[in-house]
Write an enzyme that holds these catalytic residues in place. Structure first.
Site, PDB file in Angstrom:
ATOM      1  N   GLY A  52       0.819  -1.212   0.000  1.00 62.87           N
ATOM      2  CA  GLY A  52       0.000   0.000   0.000  1.00 62.87           C
ATOM      3  C   GLY A  52       0.853   1.262   0.000  1.00 62.87           C
ATOM      4  N   VAL A  60       2.552   2.778  -2.536  1.00 62.47           N
ATOM      5  CA  VAL A  60       3.755   2.866  -3.376  1.00 62.47           C
ATOM      6  C   VAL A  60       3.474   3.439  -4.765  1.00 62.47           C
ATOM      7  CG1 VAL A  60       4.915   0.976  -2.160  1.00 62.47           C
ATOM      8  CG2 VAL A  60       3.528   0.465  -4.187  1.00 62.47           C
ATOM      9  N   GLY A  61       2.200   3.714  -5.061  1.00 71.17           N
ATOM     10  CA  GLY A  61       1.866   4.307  -6.359  1.00 71.17           C
ATOM     11  C   GLY A  61       1.319   3.322  -7.380  1.00 71.17           C
ATOM     12  N   LYS A  62       0.646   2.271  -6.899  1.00 68.61           N
ATOM     13  CA  LYS A  62       0.109   1.247  -7.822  1.00 68.61           C
ATOM     14  C   LYS A  62      -0.918   1.839  -8.787  1.00 68.61           C
ATOM     15  CE  LYS A  62      -1.457  -1.386  -4.593  1.00 68.61           C
ATOM     16  NZ  LYS A  62      -0.993  -0.577  -3.457  1.00 68.61           N
ATOM     17  N   THR A  63      -1.824   2.662  -8.255  1.00 65.96           N
ATOM     18  CA  THR A  63      -2.900   3.212  -9.095  1.00 65.96           C
ATOM     19  C   THR A  63      -2.337   4.125 -10.174  1.00 65.96           C
ATOM     20  OG1 THR A  63      -4.493   3.049  -7.284  1.00 65.96           O
ATOM     21  CG2 THR A  63      -5.029   4.559  -9.081  1.00 65.96           C
ATOM     22  N   THR A  64      -1.376   4.960  -9.808  1.00 64.58           N
ATOM     23  CA  THR A  64      -0.744   5.833 -10.805  1.00 64.58           C
ATOM     24  C   THR A  64      -0.080   5.000 -11.900  1.00 64.58           C
ATOM     25  OG1 THR A  64      -0.336   7.559  -9.156  1.00 64.58           O
ATOM     26  CG2 THR A  64       0.985   7.647 -11.164  1.00 64.58           C
ATOM     27  N   ASP A 100      -9.641  -2.461  -5.533  1.00 66.78           N
ATOM     28  CA  ASP A 100      -9.482  -1.806  -4.237  1.00 66.78           C
ATOM     29  C   ASP A 100     -10.744  -1.007  -3.926  1.00 66.78           C
ATOM     30  OD1 ASP A 100      -8.701  -0.458  -1.975  1.00 66.78           O
ATOM     31  OD2 ASP A 100      -6.687  -0.018  -2.716  1.00 66.78           O
ATOM     32  N   GLU A 150      12.693   0.953  -0.143  1.00 69.81           N
ATOM     33  CA  GLU A 150      12.753   0.888   1.312  1.00 69.81           C
ATOM     34  C   GLU A 150      12.634  -0.568   1.744  1.00 69.81           C
ATOM     35  OE1 GLU A 150       9.859   3.445   3.108  1.00 69.81           O
ATOM     36  OE2 GLU A 150      10.580   5.247   2.091  1.00 69.81           O
ATOM     37  N   ASN A 158       9.329   2.996  -7.614  1.00 72.44           N
ATOM     38  CA  ASN A 158       8.788   4.355  -7.660  1.00 72.44           C
ATOM     39  C   ASN A 158       9.419   5.236  -6.579  1.00 72.44           C
ATOM     40  OD1 ASN A 158       7.106   6.362  -8.643  1.00 72.44           O
ATOM     41  ND2 ASN A 158       5.328   5.720  -7.448  1.00 72.44           N
TER      42      ASN A 158
END
Length: 363
Positions: free
Chosen positions: A29, A31-35, A57, A234, A261
């Protein structure tokens, strides 16, 4: 391995694989999956006849990314003739599969039957929703379908839906044998028609299981399906990505692309100690990503000072998916501008020191 020595990958291979039917985009959650899934669907729309992006989601992230409201019915995305989007069809609920449920019996047999179905088969409602969605999608004949998935744990549950439905079918069969004709007697007693009977329920489950099994075979075909993992440099994201890749391997789902990302680049020799420390930390995990996934296409995306929302912003950022990002380098002109700015700062500081000195002398 120094940052400059790391090989640069892109997502061009996804666009060039013309046989692809299903593309999953997932990861931890935040990390920019949708973008990333939105941009990938935009790029696919430039090379495919029709593209559908579906969110799994419950959060309305897809609507936020495109700045357009979507529903559970495929909707044409503004500005595109062949890109459609569909909001979440799932409502995830927390279920504890370790809880033991009592056997059916006693006076409230019918209530127990319903609760047994709901509680003893964790995820059965989601699996049935998924099957209904797949039946809908298959009738629409999209060239490729992109899944913007929920965080990793829910995504893994999504991939387990075929086995969930199989367990559900087995449970219904055992209940049917256990109760004999009780359900049929109850439906007749209350004047219900055959659609509420055990055979109707069983038939519906079998039909859904057949749909999911058919799609599940496609999911396991690397020519038809691929999974793009999204992460950030990270520790927790690296750990989650490794878990996800292992699970995908177990489910026999192809994955050979990783998007890293929010990468910080040392642009124009930043003097911030915090940025320097974060870049060193990121570089440590970038090295680990390249060491662990040396046979993957790894695409690095820069951390931007602003959010990527709206069609125009998504289109502008999409170039980094096809061409490795190049941080801006110092030119003679930019160096002269920095020297001029530093001289002005020095001049202002000297003036301030002089003002303070005079004030001290007067005192």
């Amino acid at each position: 391995m120094a940052g400059s020595d790391l090989p640069e990958g892109t997502l061009q291979n996804v666009l060039e694989q013309e046989t692809l039917k299903w593309v999953f985009v997932g990861g931890k959650g935040g990390v920019g999956k949708t973008t990333c899934s939105s941009i990938l669907s935009i790029l696919l729309a430039s090379v495919r006849s029709s593209v559908l992006i579906i969110s799994t989601d419950p959060a309305h992230n897809l609507s936020d990314a495109f700045q357009q409201k979507f529903t559970k019915t495929p909707t044409l995305v503004n500005g595109f003739p062949n890109l459609y989007a569909m909001a979440s069809f799932l409502d995830y609920q927390e279920v504890d599969p370790t809880v033991e449920h009592e056997d059916i019996g006693g006076e409230n047999g019918m209530d127990s039957l319903v609760s047994e179905l709901a509680n003893a088969i964790p995820g059965i409602d989601e699996a049935m929703s998924f099957a209904e969605m797949l039946k809908l999608v298959q009738t629409m004949d999209y060239s490729v379908i992109v899944f913007d998935t929920a965080p990793t744990g829910h995504t893994l549950r999504l991939l387990q839906f075929p086995s969930t439905l199989e367990k559900g079918l087995a449970k219904v069969m055992s209940l049917k044998n256990k109760f004999g004709g009780l359900m049929s007697q109850m439906t007749r007693m209350f004047g219900m028609d055959d659609e509420f009977g055990e055979d109707a329920i069983l038939g519906k489950l079998e039909g859904m299981k057949e749909v999911i099994e058919q799609v599940n075979k496609q999911f396991k075909d690397p020519d038809l399906t691929t999974f793009v993992c999204v992460c950030i440099p990270e520790f927790l994201s690296l750990y989650e990505t490794e878990r996800l890749v292992q699970e995908l391997t177990k489910f026999e789902i192809d994955t050979h692309n990783i998007i890293i990302n929010q990468v910080l680049y040392d642009e124009e020799d930043s003097q911030s100690k915090l940025l320097k420390a974060r870049m060193r930390m990121q570089q440590k995990y970038l090295d680990q990503f390249y060491m662990l996934y040396d046979d993957f296409n790894i695409t690095k995306l820069p951390l931007l000072p602003e959010e990527v929302t709206g069609v125009e912003a998504l289109k502008a950022f999409s170039r980094h998916f096809l061409t490795p990002y190049q941080p801006s380098t110092s030119t003679v002109e930019s160096l002269e501008q920095r020297v001029s700015a530093l001289r002005q700062q020095l001049k202002d500081t000297e003036a301030e020191v002089e003002r303070l000195r005079k004030g001290k002398e007067k005192a």
